[in-house]
Design a protein around this motif. Structure first.
Motif, PDB file in Angstrom:
ATOM      1  N   PHE A  24      -4.103   2.714  -3.645  1.00 15.73           N
ATOM      2  CA  PHE A  24      -4.728   2.164  -4.904  1.00 15.73           C
ATOM      3  C   PHE A  24      -3.768   1.003  -5.311  1.00 15.73           C
ATOM      4  CE2 PHE A  24      -6.510   5.745  -6.818  1.00 15.73           C
ATOM      5  CZ  PHE A  24      -7.570   5.522  -7.859  1.00 15.73           C
ATOM      6  N   HIS A  25      -2.634   0.405  -4.946  1.00 18.95           N
ATOM      7  CA  HIS A  25      -1.482  -0.613  -5.370  1.00 18.95           C
ATOM      8  C   HIS A  25      -1.522  -1.814  -4.022  1.00 18.95           C
ATOM      9  CE1 HIS A  25       2.640  -2.190  -6.537  1.00 18.95           C
ATOM     10  NE2 HIS A  25       1.096  -3.732  -6.655  1.00 18.95           N
ATOM     11  N   PHE A  26      -2.375  -1.477  -2.505  1.00 19.47           N
ATOM     12  CA  PHE A  26      -2.926  -2.249  -2.054  1.00 19.47           C
ATOM     13  C   PHE A  26      -3.969  -2.180  -1.569  1.00 19.47           C
ATOM     14  CE2 PHE A  26      -3.638  -2.387   2.867  1.00 19.47           C
ATOM     15  CZ  PHE A  26      -3.087  -3.950   2.737  1.00 19.47           C
ATOM     16  N   ASN A  81       3.651 -12.228  -3.771  1.00 25.62           N
ATOM     17  CA  ASN A  81       4.576 -11.624  -4.763  1.00 25.62           C
ATOM     18  C   ASN A  81       4.252  -9.691  -3.952  1.00 25.62           C
ATOM     19  OD1 ASN A  81       5.167 -13.716  -5.412  1.00 25.62           O
ATOM     20  ND2 ASN A  81       4.737 -13.387  -7.646  1.00 25.62           N
ATOM     21  N   HIS A  82       2.639  -9.535  -3.686  1.00 29.29           N
ATOM     22  CA  HIS A  82       2.896  -8.603  -2.929  1.00 29.29           C
ATOM     23  C   HIS A  82       3.510  -8.191  -1.521  1.00 29.29           C
ATOM     24  CE1 HIS A  82       0.650  -7.799  -6.956  1.00 29.29           C
ATOM     25  NE2 HIS A  82       0.807  -6.068  -6.360  1.00 29.29           N
ATOM     26  N   ASP A  83       2.718  -9.411  -0.826  1.00 26.50           N
ATOM     27  CA  ASP A  83       3.262  -9.686   0.270  1.00 26.50           C
ATOM     28  C   ASP A  83       4.904  -9.514   0.318  1.00 26.50           C
ATOM     29  OD1 ASP A  83       2.658  -9.610   3.516  1.00 26.50           O
ATOM     30  OD2 ASP A  83       3.922 -11.057   3.425  1.00 26.50           O
ATOM     31  N   GLY A 129       5.091  -7.843 -14.602  1.00 24.28           N
ATOM     32  CA  GLY A 129       5.851  -9.032 -14.138  1.00 24.28           C
ATOM     33  C   GLY A 129       6.470  -8.711 -12.526  1.00 24.28           C
ATOM     34  N   TRP A 130       7.485  -8.993 -12.700  1.00 20.56           N
ATOM     35  CA  TRP A 130       8.134  -8.865 -11.119  1.00 20.56           C
ATOM     36  C   TRP A 130      10.349  -9.129 -11.543  1.00 20.56           C
ATOM     37  CZ3 TRP A 130       5.265  -7.993  -7.430  1.00 20.56           C
ATOM     38  CH2 TRP A 130       4.139  -7.933  -6.967  1.00 20.56           C
ATOM     39  N   SER A 131      10.722  -7.968 -10.866  1.00 14.90           N
ATOM     40  CA  SER A 131      12.187  -8.760 -11.306  1.00 14.90           C
ATOM     41  C   SER A 131      12.554  -8.710  -9.504  1.00 14.90           C
ATOM     42  CB  SER A 131      12.973  -7.553 -11.153  1.00 14.90           C
ATOM     43  OG  SER A 131      14.395  -7.987 -11.600  1.00 14.90           O
ATOM     44  N   VAL A 164      10.717  -6.120  -6.828  1.00 16.21           N
ATOM     45  CA  VAL A 164      10.510  -5.374  -7.480  1.00 16.21           C
ATOM     46  C   VAL A 164       9.184  -5.532  -8.331  1.00 16.21           C
ATOM     47  CG1 VAL A 164      10.287  -2.652  -8.692  1.00 16.21           C
ATOM     48  CG2 VAL A 164      12.755  -3.726  -7.165  1.00 16.21           C
ATOM     49  N   ASP A 165       8.542  -4.471  -8.038  1.00 18.25           N
ATOM     50  CA  ASP A 165       6.811  -4.799  -8.702  1.00 18.25           C
ATOM     51  C   ASP A 165       7.088  -4.379 -10.098  1.00 18.25           C
ATOM     52  OD1 ASP A 165       4.466  -5.208  -9.480  1.00 18.25           O
ATOM     53  OD2 ASP A 165       3.368  -4.732  -8.045  1.00 18.25           O
ATOM     54  N   LEU A 166       6.873  -5.070 -11.383  1.00 12.96           N
ATOM     55  CA  LEU A 166       6.826  -4.225 -12.786  1.00 12.96           C
ATOM     56  C   LEU A 166       5.375  -4.682 -13.027  1.00 12.96           C
ATOM     57  CD1 LEU A 166      10.605  -4.997 -13.852  1.00 12.96           C
ATOM     58  CD2 LEU A 166       9.442  -3.039 -13.021  1.00 12.96           C
ATOM     59  N   GLU A 168       2.328  -2.257 -14.262  1.00 15.46           N
ATOM     60  CA  GLU A 168       2.472  -1.472 -14.935  1.00 15.46           C
ATOM     61  C   GLU A 168       1.174  -0.153 -13.419  1.00 15.46           C
ATOM     62  OE1 GLU A 168       0.369  -0.282 -18.517  1.00 15.46           O
ATOM     63  OE2 GLU A 168       2.003  -0.805 -19.446  1.00 15.46           O
ATOM     64  N   HIS A 169       0.648  -0.856 -12.581  1.00  9.71           N
ATOM     65  CA  HIS A 169      -0.112  -0.386 -11.830  1.00  9.71           C
ATOM     66  C   HIS A 169       1.150   0.177 -10.512  1.00  9.71           C
ATOM     67  CE1 HIS A 169      -0.681  -4.601  -9.910  1.00  9.71           C
ATOM     68  NE2 HIS A 169       0.143  -4.486  -9.360  1.00  9.71           N
ATOM     69  N   ALA A 170       2.376  -0.383 -10.222  1.00  9.66           N
ATOM     70  CA  ALA A 170       3.294   0.035  -9.496  1.00  9.66           C
ATOM     71  C   ALA A 170       4.071   1.090  -9.787  1.00  9.66           C
ATOM     72  CB  ALA A 170       4.188  -1.332  -9.223  1.00  9.66           C
TER      73      ALA A 170
HETATM   74 FE   FE2 Z   1       1.336  -4.561  -8.143  1.00  9.65          FE
END
Ligand code: FE2
Length: 204
Positions: A24-26, A81-83, A129-131, A164-166, A168-170
């Motif tokens: 789903f994420h990708f 960011n996802h890459d 967001g992202w950490s 690290v993706d933060l 919720e979908h992650a």
């Molecule tokens: Fe994501």
């Protein structure tokens, strides 16, 4: 043309991140940002630029010059960011290089304390967001950087080393509301140190 890519199969991070989440994420989210970005810049002066060229315009282009400029940047950064996130994860990611290990030991004592510090810091992000684990180009030291929504350390003269993706979908399919457990599993078992070593080598 922005092609979302992930170099490993969806089950590569089991049991810490499920195949269903990765799929789903990708397929839905990462590819969705790429498609939305393409639609937003189609027929504009941005159409033939690379993702880095578009991202670098953030501080230099005034709102109003293009239609939907905030959406363009949000989708461009989310694509990047996802890459970076896919590359940051591996169950077989090696260990910190001697140079990075020295920096970690200097700031955090040892690798285990670094990981716990990263978990604790990332847990403090409010909302989506992202950490990031970063190298601060001004302070010449490593550190953490929590970024809301699509934000990114490159904007603040920080070089990303891992993320690290933060959103919720992650994690919500696998961990429901237990974001801390997702963070613990990813940071303890899935950080790709070979990727961090490469980014750190290029930044210092
Ligand atoms: Fe994501």
């Amino acid at each position: 043309m922005f092609a979302a890519s992930k170099k490993y199969p969806n089950d590569a991070l089991e049991p810490y991140i499920s195949s269903e989440t990765q799929n789903f994420h990708f397929e839905k989210h990462h590819k969705g940002y790429a498609k939305t970005l393409e639609n937003l810049i189609e027929g504009t002066q941005l159409e033939d630029l690379t993702i880095f060229e578009i991202m670098s315009l953030k501080d230099r282009v005034q709102d109003g010059l293009f239609d939907n400029l905030p959406q363009i940047f949000n989708n461009a950064y989310q694509f990047f960011n996802h890459d970076f996130y896919w590359n940051s994860l591996s169950k077989d990611g090696g260990k910190p290089s001697e140079k990075l290990s020295n920096a970690i030991n200097e700031c955090y004592g040892d690798l285990e304390n670094f990981k716990q510090s990263y978990i604790d810091y990332a847990s403090k992000l409010f909302g989506s967001g992202w950490s990031w684990f970063v190298y601060d180009d001004f302070e010449n030291k490593i550190g953490f950087f929590n970024a809301s929504n699509a934000d990114n350390p490159l904007i603040y003269s920080k070089t990303p080393l891992l993320v690290v993706d933060l959103w919720e979908h992650a994690y919500y399919i696998d961990y429901r509301n237990d974001r801390k457990k997702y963070l613990e599993n990813v940071i303890m078992h899935c950080l790709n140190w070979n990727f961090a070593n490469s980014n750190f080598k290029d930044s210092v």
